[in-house]
Motif scaffolding. Structure first.
Motif, PDB file in Angstrom:
ATOM      1  N   LEU A 223       0.832  -1.219   0.000  1.00 36.84           N
ATOM      2  CA  LEU A 223       0.000   0.000   0.000  1.00 36.84           C
ATOM      3  C   LEU A 223       0.860   1.260   0.000  1.00 36.84           C
ATOM      4  O   LEU A 223       0.376   2.339  -0.335  1.00 36.84           O
ATOM      5  CB  LEU A 223      -0.956  -0.015   1.195  1.00 36.84           C
ATOM      6  CG  LEU A 223      -1.941  -1.193   1.217  1.00 36.84           C
ATOM      7  CD1 LEU A 223      -2.699  -1.225   2.536  1.00 36.84           C
ATOM      8  CD2 LEU A 223      -2.920  -1.105   0.040  1.00 36.84           C
ATOM      9  N   GLN A 224       2.134   1.130   0.362  1.00 36.31           N
ATOM     10  CA  GLN A 224       3.045   2.288   0.282  1.00 36.31           C
ATOM     11  C   GLN A 224       3.131   2.804  -1.158  1.00 36.31           C
ATOM     12  O   GLN A 224       3.477   3.951  -1.392  1.00 36.31           O
ATOM     13  CB  GLN A 224       4.446   1.907   0.760  1.00 36.31           C
ATOM     14  CG  GLN A 224       4.535   1.592   2.242  1.00 36.31           C
ATOM     15  CD  GLN A 224       5.944   1.139   2.634  1.00 36.31           C
ATOM     16  OE1 GLN A 224       6.938   1.645   2.154  1.00 36.31           O
ATOM     17  NE2 GLN A 224       6.022   0.165   3.532  1.00 36.31           N
ATOM     18  N   LEU A 225       2.815   1.923  -2.120  1.00 40.49           N
ATOM     19  CA  LEU A 225       2.915   2.312  -3.530  1.00 40.49           C
ATOM     20  C   LEU A 225       1.605   2.888  -4.067  1.00 40.49           C
ATOM     21  O   LEU A 225       1.553   3.312  -5.220  1.00 40.49           O
ATOM     22  CB  LEU A 225       3.312   1.093  -4.377  1.00 40.49           C
ATOM     23  CG  LEU A 225       4.664   0.460  -4.043  1.00 40.49           C
ATOM     24  CD1 LEU A 225       4.892  -0.780  -4.903  1.00 40.49           C
ATOM     25  CD2 LEU A 225       5.780   1.472  -4.259  1.00 40.49           C
ATOM     26  N   HIS A 226       0.537   2.865  -3.258  1.00 39.43           N
ATOM     27  CA  HIS A 226      -0.748   3.371  -3.760  1.00 39.43           C
ATOM     28  C   HIS A 226      -0.726   4.889  -3.730  1.00 39.43           C
ATOM     29  O   HIS A 226      -0.285   5.492  -2.763  1.00 39.43           O
ATOM     30  CB  HIS A 226      -1.911   2.824  -2.910  1.00 39.43           C
ATOM     31  CG  HIS A 226      -3.225   2.973  -3.608  1.00 39.43           C
ATOM     32  ND1 HIS A 226      -3.902   4.170  -3.637  1.00 39.43           N
ATOM     33  CD2 HIS A 226      -3.971   2.100  -4.325  1.00 39.43           C
ATOM     34  CE1 HIS A 226      -5.010   4.013  -4.353  1.00 39.43           C
ATOM     35  NE2 HIS A 226      -5.073   2.760  -4.783  1.00 39.43           N
ATOM     36  N   ASN A 227      -1.243   5.517  -4.797  1.00 41.12           N
ATOM     37  CA  ASN A 227      -1.115   6.982  -4.845  1.00 41.12           C
ATOM     38  C   ASN A 227      -2.235   7.740  -4.137  1.00 41.12           C
ATOM     39  O   ASN A 227      -2.206   8.963  -4.088  1.00 41.12           O
ATOM     40  CB  ASN A 227      -0.901   7.489  -6.283  1.00 41.12           C
ATOM     41  CG  ASN A 227      -2.095   7.165  -7.152  1.00 41.12           C
ATOM     42  OD1 ASN A 227      -3.149   6.797  -6.637  1.00 41.12           O
ATOM     43  ND2 ASN A 227      -1.929   7.284  -8.454  1.00 41.12           N
ATOM     44  N   ASP A 228      -3.227   7.037  -3.590  1.00 37.60           N
ATOM     45  CA  ASP A 228      -4.218   7.728  -2.760  1.00 37.60           C
ATOM     46  C   ASP A 228      -4.552   6.845  -1.558  1.00 37.60           C
ATOM     47  O   ASP A 228      -5.603   6.223  -1.479  1.00 37.60           O
ATOM     48  CB  ASP A 228      -5.481   8.071  -3.561  1.00 37.60           C
ATOM     49  CG  ASP A 228      -6.396   9.020  -2.798  1.00 37.60           C
ATOM     50  OD1 ASP A 228      -6.099   9.336  -1.620  1.00 37.60           O
ATOM     51  OD2 ASP A 228      -7.420   9.440  -3.369  1.00 37.60           O
ATOM     52  N   MET A 229      -3.609   6.809  -0.660  1.00 34.65           N
ATOM     53  CA  MET A 229      -3.694   5.916   0.504  1.00 34.65           C
ATOM     54  C   MET A 229      -3.980   6.759   1.752  1.00 34.65           C
ATOM     55  O   MET A 229      -3.283   7.729   2.022  1.00 34.65           O
ATOM     56  CB  MET A 229      -2.339   5.194   0.603  1.00 34.65           C
ATOM     57  CG  MET A 229      -2.126   4.369   1.844  1.00 34.65           C
ATOM     58  SD  MET A 229      -3.250   2.990   1.892  1.00 34.65           S
ATOM     59  CE  MET A 229      -3.636   2.938   3.622  1.00 34.65           C
ATOM     60  N   VAL A 230      -5.017   6.367   2.476  1.00 31.32           N
ATOM     61  CA  VAL A 230      -5.355   7.056   3.722  1.00 31.32           C
ATOM     62  C   VAL A 230      -5.335   6.025   4.847  1.00 31.32           C
ATOM     63  O   VAL A 230      -5.981   4.974   4.742  1.00 31.32           O
ATOM     64  CB  VAL A 230      -6.755   7.711   3.649  1.00 31.32           C
ATOM     65  CG1 VAL A 230      -7.052   8.485   4.928  1.00 31.32           C
ATOM     66  CG2 VAL A 230      -6.871   8.620   2.441  1.00 31.32           C
ATOM     67  N   LEU A 231      -4.585   6.325   5.884  1.00 35.19           N
ATOM     68  CA  LEU A 231      -4.541   5.452   7.063  1.00 35.19           C
ATOM     69  C   LEU A 231      -5.211   6.190   8.214  1.00 35.19           C
ATOM     70  O   LEU A 231      -4.866   7.337   8.498  1.00 35.19           O
ATOM     71  CB  LEU A 231      -3.074   5.149   7.407  1.00 35.19           C
ATOM     72  CG  LEU A 231      -2.783   4.537   8.782  1.00 35.19           C
ATOM     73  CD1 LEU A 231      -3.427   3.162   8.927  1.00 35.19           C
ATOM     74  CD2 LEU A 231      -1.261   4.409   8.992  1.00 35.19           C
ATOM     75  N   VAL A 232      -6.202   5.537   8.828  1.00 31.69           N
ATOM     76  CA  VAL A 232      -6.847   6.112  10.008  1.00 31.69           C
ATOM     77  C   VAL A 232      -6.638   5.127  11.148  1.00 31.69           C
ATOM     78  O   VAL A 232      -7.048   3.964  11.060  1.00 31.69           O
ATOM     79  CB  VAL A 232      -8.361   6.344   9.783  1.00 31.69           C
ATOM     80  CG1 VAL A 232      -8.993   6.950  11.036  1.00 31.69           C
ATOM     81  CG2 VAL A 232      -8.605   7.256   8.586  1.00 31.69           C
ATOM     82  N   GLY A 233      -5.974   5.604  12.185  1.00 30.10           N
ATOM     83  CA  GLY A 233      -5.727   4.709  13.305  1.00 30.10           C
ATOM     84  C   GLY A 233      -5.909   5.415  14.625  1.00 30.10           C
ATOM     85  O   GLY A 233      -5.869   6.657  14.689  1.00 30.10           O
ATOM     86  N   ASP A 234      -6.126   4.637  15.660  1.00 25.65           N
ATOM     87  CA  ASP A 234      -6.148   5.277  16.973  1.00 25.65           C
ATOM     88  C   ASP A 234      -4.717   5.353  17.496  1.00 25.65           C
ATOM     89  O   ASP A 234      -3.785   4.802  16.897  1.00 25.65           O
ATOM     90  CB  ASP A 234      -7.123   4.586  17.935  1.00 25.65           C
ATOM     91  CG  ASP A 234      -6.776   3.128  18.200  1.00 25.65           C
ATOM     92  OD1 ASP A 234      -5.627   2.718  17.913  1.00 25.65           O
ATOM     93  OD2 ASP A 234      -7.659   2.398  18.687  1.00 25.65           O
ATOM     94  N   LYS A 235      -4.550   6.077  18.612  1.00 31.00           N
ATOM     95  CA  LYS A 235      -3.198   6.342  19.125  1.00 31.00           C
ATOM     96  C   LYS A 235      -2.416   5.064  19.361  1.00 31.00           C
ATOM     97  O   LYS A 235      -1.234   4.976  19.054  1.00 31.00           O
ATOM     98  CB  LYS A 235      -3.287   7.133  20.435  1.00 31.00           C
ATOM     99  CG  LYS A 235      -3.540   8.578  20.188  1.00 31.00           C
ATOM    100  CD  LYS A 235      -3.152   9.421  21.376  1.00 31.00           C
ATOM    101  CE  LYS A 235      -3.005  10.859  20.909  1.00 31.00           C
ATOM    102  NZ  LYS A 235      -3.367  11.854  21.883  1.00 31.00           N
TER     103      LYS A 235
END
Ligand code: GLP
Length: 250
Positions: A223-235
């Motif tokens: 996924l590091q290579l995806h050009n529209d990657m959004v990561l949502v994580g808790d702390k």
């Protein structure tokens, strides 16, 4: 890549639901790639609240799920079709005929995989693909292995995944040993990927996926290579990324 750090599971779910609803509002007939597991349950709950309130509609939305256990009927309470119905589809205004999950009971699983691949392709791939993350870095049921598999395929589940998912079954012996999963090709063909992660037990997997080498030994690392990657994580889930100095929003 954009990373949202949220205080806790509830805030993570709300942020993810916000991003998904924005997609549905912008494109009412969008294709959503959907995921199962405990992580997205809060996201589906939040989307359900907003949908029932009339903020937006799923009437024209099409959905493609990532995976299904081989051998489980849709009525089995641990099948992913059952999960999607009870956690999401039964509560929103979607047309169930527009929701797709691989058929775990197909007599010819390889043919079912080919059919599913063609289906996702014919829908134009997902506008937004929601993903959870396995503790071993798996996405969908793409398990750590020697090479990425592009197409939808039948996969042997690793012991670590069987153990992780045993909590949902009467015992580890009841967890199916195989699954049908969308391959890395369909996931990477999505226009936007939204990966959600919660809890300290995901911190290593998040770190390896986004700070480690790109390798099929950690499937999510592609996924590091995806050009529209959004990561949502808790702390808790992002703790190792943040400690490594990676910039986050929020
Ligand atoms: C399963 C699913 C994945 C999911 C993973 C993590 O194995 N096939 O799509 O991301 O579990 O599940 P959880 O969110 O419960 O940690």
């Amino acid at each position: 890549m954009r990373i949202y750090q949220e205080a806790d599971y509830e805030a993570m779910s709300r942020r993810a639901a916000n991003l998904i609803s924005a997609e549905v509002i912008r494109r009412p007939d969008c294709v959503l790639g959907l995921a199962t597991g405990s992580t997205p349950i809060g996201t589906y709950k939040q989307l359900t609240v907003w949908n029932q309130r009339g903020d937006f509609s799923f009437k024209e939305v099409r959905t493609v799920n990532l995976d299904e256990y081989k051998g489980l009927p849709p009525t089995h309470d641990q099948s992913y079709r059952y999960f999607m119905q009870t956690n999401f589809f039964d509560h929103i205004d979607i047309d169930v005929a527009n929701t797709y999950v691989p058929d775990g009971l197909a007599a010819d699983p390889d043919a079912e995989c080919a059919r599913y691949d063609e289906l996702v392709r014919s829908l134009g791939y997902a506008d937004l693909q929601l993903l959870g993350l396995g503790r071993n870095g798996h996405i969908g049921f793409n398990e750590p292995c020697g090479s990425y598999v592009k197409e939808t395929h039948v996969v042997d589940l690793t012991q670590s995944t069987i153990d992780a998912n045993a909590r949902f079954f009467a015992s580890a012996d009841d967890v199916p040993r195989q699954a049908l999963t969308m391959g890395i090709g369909c996931i990477m063909a999505a226009r936007r990927v939204l990966l959600i992660a919660s809890g300290a037990d995901k911190a290593d997997a998040v770190y390896n996926a986004f700070c480690g080498p790109i390798t099929p030994a950690c499937p999510a690392s592609i996924l590091q290579l995806h050009n529209d990657m959004v990561l949502v994580g808790d702390k808790a889930a992002l703790s190792k990324l943040v400690a490594a100095g990676v910039a986050v929003c929020g």
